[in-house]
Every structure is written in structure tokens, then in C-alpha cells.
Design a protein around this motif. Structure first.
Motif, PDB file in Angstrom:
ATOM      1  N   LEU A   1       0.981  -1.359   0.074  1.00  0.00           N
ATOM      2  CA  LEU A   1      -0.111  -0.101   0.014  1.00  0.00           C
ATOM      3  C   LEU A   1       0.355   1.047  -0.199  1.00  0.00           C
ATOM      4  CD1 LEU A   1      -2.821   1.395   0.353  1.00  0.00           C
ATOM      5  CD2 LEU A   1      -2.282   1.176   2.913  1.00  0.00           C
ATOM      6  N   LEU A   2       1.775   1.756   1.061  1.00  0.00           N
ATOM      7  CA  LEU A   2       2.898   2.660   0.979  1.00  0.00           C
ATOM      8  C   LEU A   2       3.803   2.415  -0.078  1.00  0.00           C
ATOM      9  CD1 LEU A   2       4.235   2.070   4.603  1.00  0.00           C
ATOM     10  CD2 LEU A   2       2.432   3.777   3.471  1.00  0.00           C
ATOM     11  N   SER A   3       4.237   1.418  -1.013  1.00  0.00           N
ATOM     12  CA  SER A   3       4.603   1.423  -1.847  1.00  0.00           C
ATOM     13  C   SER A   3       4.124   2.244  -3.066  1.00  0.00           C
ATOM     14  CB  SER A   3       5.203   0.535  -2.638  1.00  0.00           C
ATOM     15  OG  SER A   3       6.049   0.068  -1.997  1.00  0.00           O
ATOM     16  N   GLY A   4       2.497   1.759  -3.189  1.00  0.00           N
ATOM     17  CA  GLY A   4       2.172   1.991  -4.488  1.00  0.00           C
ATOM     18  C   GLY A   4       1.272   3.622  -4.154  1.00  0.00           C
ATOM     19  N   MET A   5       1.242   4.166  -2.962  1.00  0.00           N
ATOM     20  CA  MET A   5       0.744   5.615  -2.822  1.00  0.00           C
ATOM     21  C   MET A   5       2.364   6.188  -3.121  1.00  0.00           C
ATOM     22  SD  MET A   5      -0.781   5.024   0.792  1.00  0.00           S
ATOM     23  CE  MET A   5      -1.484   6.399   1.584  1.00  0.00           C
ATOM     24  N   GLN A   6       3.369   5.970  -3.041  1.00  0.00           N
ATOM     25  CA  GLN A   6       4.532   6.594  -3.078  1.00  0.00           C
ATOM     26  C   GLN A   6       4.886   7.132  -4.667  1.00  0.00           C
ATOM     27  OE1 GLN A   6       7.771   4.192  -1.613  1.00  0.00           O
ATOM     28  NE2 GLN A   6       7.875   5.297   0.517  1.00  0.00           N
TER      29      GLN A   6
END
Length: 320
Positions: free
Chosen positions: A271-276
Motif C-alpha cells: 500500500l505504501l509503495s503504491g502511494m509513493q
């Protein structure tokens, strides 16, 4: 009395009229569900969609398109349900047209059930929880609420934590042709225990990747040390929607972790990777849709990284 003419889809010549009808509905409903002729054409060319049997149009006595409906159903496995999507021009609402559309959806689903030898199926439809008139029509026609979904959002201008992956896991973007079968198998294993899951096919995945808005660099997979596709996150950006809204928004379109790899922190890391990825592309807001009663704690995960409720959608169903 309004004179209605029902007819099947006539091909590409109908696309502009359908887009114009949806535009008129959006001007009143304000659901931020804009569309274009190209997007409609992409949707209607989905492998599991029969344009001649699963799409109907209603015109008034002047030939103007005032009603539009689609019936979506899973191509694989036993038929259990179908989703009725419909819109009615604001000036034509509240009469008999909505009832006619629902009747068509029921008849089409019964036809499919008979073809497949299935005795019991459910017709499904959804509504934003503030669409009082639409909800009243659904209830009057025998639909009852059976699931709630949230649209959540988070500012990307607030700090983002760094993703933390378990040792030995690698992350890369999808290569559609090469990864199709493994990606689909991962997806189906990730969502098999979710509400109303229907297996995705490789053909449908490839069609999804053919969408002009699809960008593989935003489609991430986490690979376990043994080579298994373990978790994934796809974060699409819809330029036309952003142009219409005047905002820079991206979506966490899908996020999943297959059974056997859960409780390792992969979901949060993906999730954090996608948001980045969205942040690096200049997006200022991330949105996501979630089943309120998701059995694996998805809503709590999203809240833990700063997502907050924006809207509620209600899914309704009736036995057909």
C-alpha cells in the motif's frame, strides 16, 4: 404519458449518446463518475460482456436516449448473480422507466440462469447512501441492502512512511504478457475468501491491461524468495477525471495478499509503495474503496496509514 422504446445496443454509433446521457446524470447526481466514449468502448469490449444481450437502451418519442442499462455476470464457474448498472435521465426519473429497466435485468439474468441450468440467482445493484430516490426505487422493487462499501481518501501531502518488506521479498512492476497467468492465480487466491468473489480469467486481465489508461509502472507485485507472487497493488490515475474535477487524484485500485503470506506486513508495505508511486507522479490525493466488513482487516489497515471515510456505497440484492 411518456412513450418509451427499448432497443439493443446499435454499435459505435450509440457511444456518444450514452456518454451524453451519463453526462446529464452526473450533472445532477454529482457522483464523480465521468466517462468518455473511449472508456465506454473499452468497457463494452470486455471478454465476458455480450454487447447485444447484456446492454439495453431506452429512447423517448423524439428518439432521445433517456435510459441505459447493463447486466454484468461472471464468465467462469457457476452463475450465482448478476450486477445491474443503470442510469436514467434526470428529466425522466420517477415514472415507469426504472421499473422497466429492473424488469429487463431480471429477465436477462433468468435467461442466463436457464442457459446454465441454475435454479437460484441474485440480481445486484448499488447506490450511494445519499441517493434517496434511487434507494426508494430499489426497495420498492424488492431489493434489500446486504453490504456496505466505503470510499476513503488520504492526502499525499502529508508524510508517508517507508515500506518495510520481509527479508528476501522483491518488488517489481507487472509485465503483462509474461506475468498474466501467475498474476491472475495470485489475485484469485487473494480474494477467494472475500464477499461475492468471482474468479478473474487471464483473458479479462489482458483486456484490463489493454486499457489506454493502464500504466504497468503503477502495477506492483511482491515476489517471495521462492518466486511465488505473494502480494500486489495497482494504483491507476485517470487523467480525464482529474481534468474534470480539477484535482490531482490517484486510486489504490486493488490491493491483495494471498493466503499463506498474510500477517507479514506485505499489505501495508505494498500500500505504501503504491502511494509513493502516486506521489512521485504528482498526485496530491489517494482514494480507495473498501468492503466495510472485509474479513482481513483492510479498513483498519487503511485507517492506520491515514485514510478516512469520504462516501458510503450500499449494495442491494434480490432473488430472481
Amino acid at each position: 404519458m411518456l412513450t418509451l422504446t427499448k432497443r439493443p445496443y446499435g454499435g459505435e454509433t450509440d457511444l456518444e449518446a450514452i456518454a451524453n446521457l451519463l453526462e446529464a446524470c452526473e450533472a445532477v447526481d454529482r457522483l464523480e463518475q465521468w466517462t468518455t466514449v473511449a472508456e465506454l468502448e473499452q468497457d463494452f469490449n470486455a471478454p465476458s460482456f455480450d454487447k447485444q444481450r447484456d446492454l439495453q437502451l431506452w429512447e423517448d418519442d423524439t428518439g432521445e436516449l433517456i435510459g441505459f442499462a447493463t447486466l454484468w455476470h461472471s464468465p467462469g464457474g457457476e452463475l450465482t448473480d448478476g450486477y445491474l448498472g443503470f442510469r436514467v435521465h434526470p428529466d425522466a426519473r420517477g415514472g415507469t422507466l426504472e421499473r422497466e429497466i429492473i424488469n429487463w435485468g431480471e429477465e436477462r439474468l433468468r435467461e442466463l440462469a436457464k442457459e446454465q441450468g441454475v435454479n437460484s440467482v441474485k440480481l445486484r445493484c448499488n447506490s450511494r447512501d445519499n441517493q434517496i430516490d434511487r434507494i426508494a426505487i430499489l426497495q420498492q422493487n424488492g431489493f434489500t441492502a446486504d453490504r456496505y462499501f466505503l470510499t476513503m481518501q488520504r492526502s499525499l501531502e502529508e508524510p508517508l512512511a517507508e515500506p518495510q518488506f520481509p527479508p528476501g521479498f522483491t518488488v517489481r512492476s507487472v509485465i503483462a504478457e509474461q506475468d498474466a497467468e501467475a498474476w491472475v492465480e495470485m489475485h484469485n487466491q487473494s480474494f477467494i475468501d472475500h464477499w461475492n468473489h468471482h474468479d478473474l480469467t487471464v483473458e479479462e486481465f489482458k483486456h484490463h491491461c489493454s486499457d489506454p489508461d493502464y500504466k504497468p509502472e503503477f502495477d506492483l507485485i511482491a515476489i517471495a524468495p521462492d518466486g511465488t507472487f505473494a502480494s500486489y497493488c495497482y494504483c491507476p490515475i485517470f487523467p480525464e477525471d482529474n481534468k474534470r474535477s480539477g484535482r490531482q487524484e490517484g486510486w489504490v485500485g486493488i490491493l491483495g495478499t494471498r493466503r499463506g503470506f498474510r500477517r507479514l506486513g506485505l499489505g501495508k508495505a505494498m500500500l505504501l509503495s503504491g502511494m509513493q508511486k502516486l506521489l512521485a507522479a504528482g498526485m496530491k490525493i489517494a482514494k480507495i474503496g473498501v468492503d466495510y466488513d472485509n474479513p482481513n482487516g483492510a479498513r483498519q489497515l487503511y485507517e492506520s496509514v491515514g485514510f478516512r471515510k469520504l462516501h458510503t456505497w450500499v449494495w442491494y440484492s434480490k432473488d430472481v
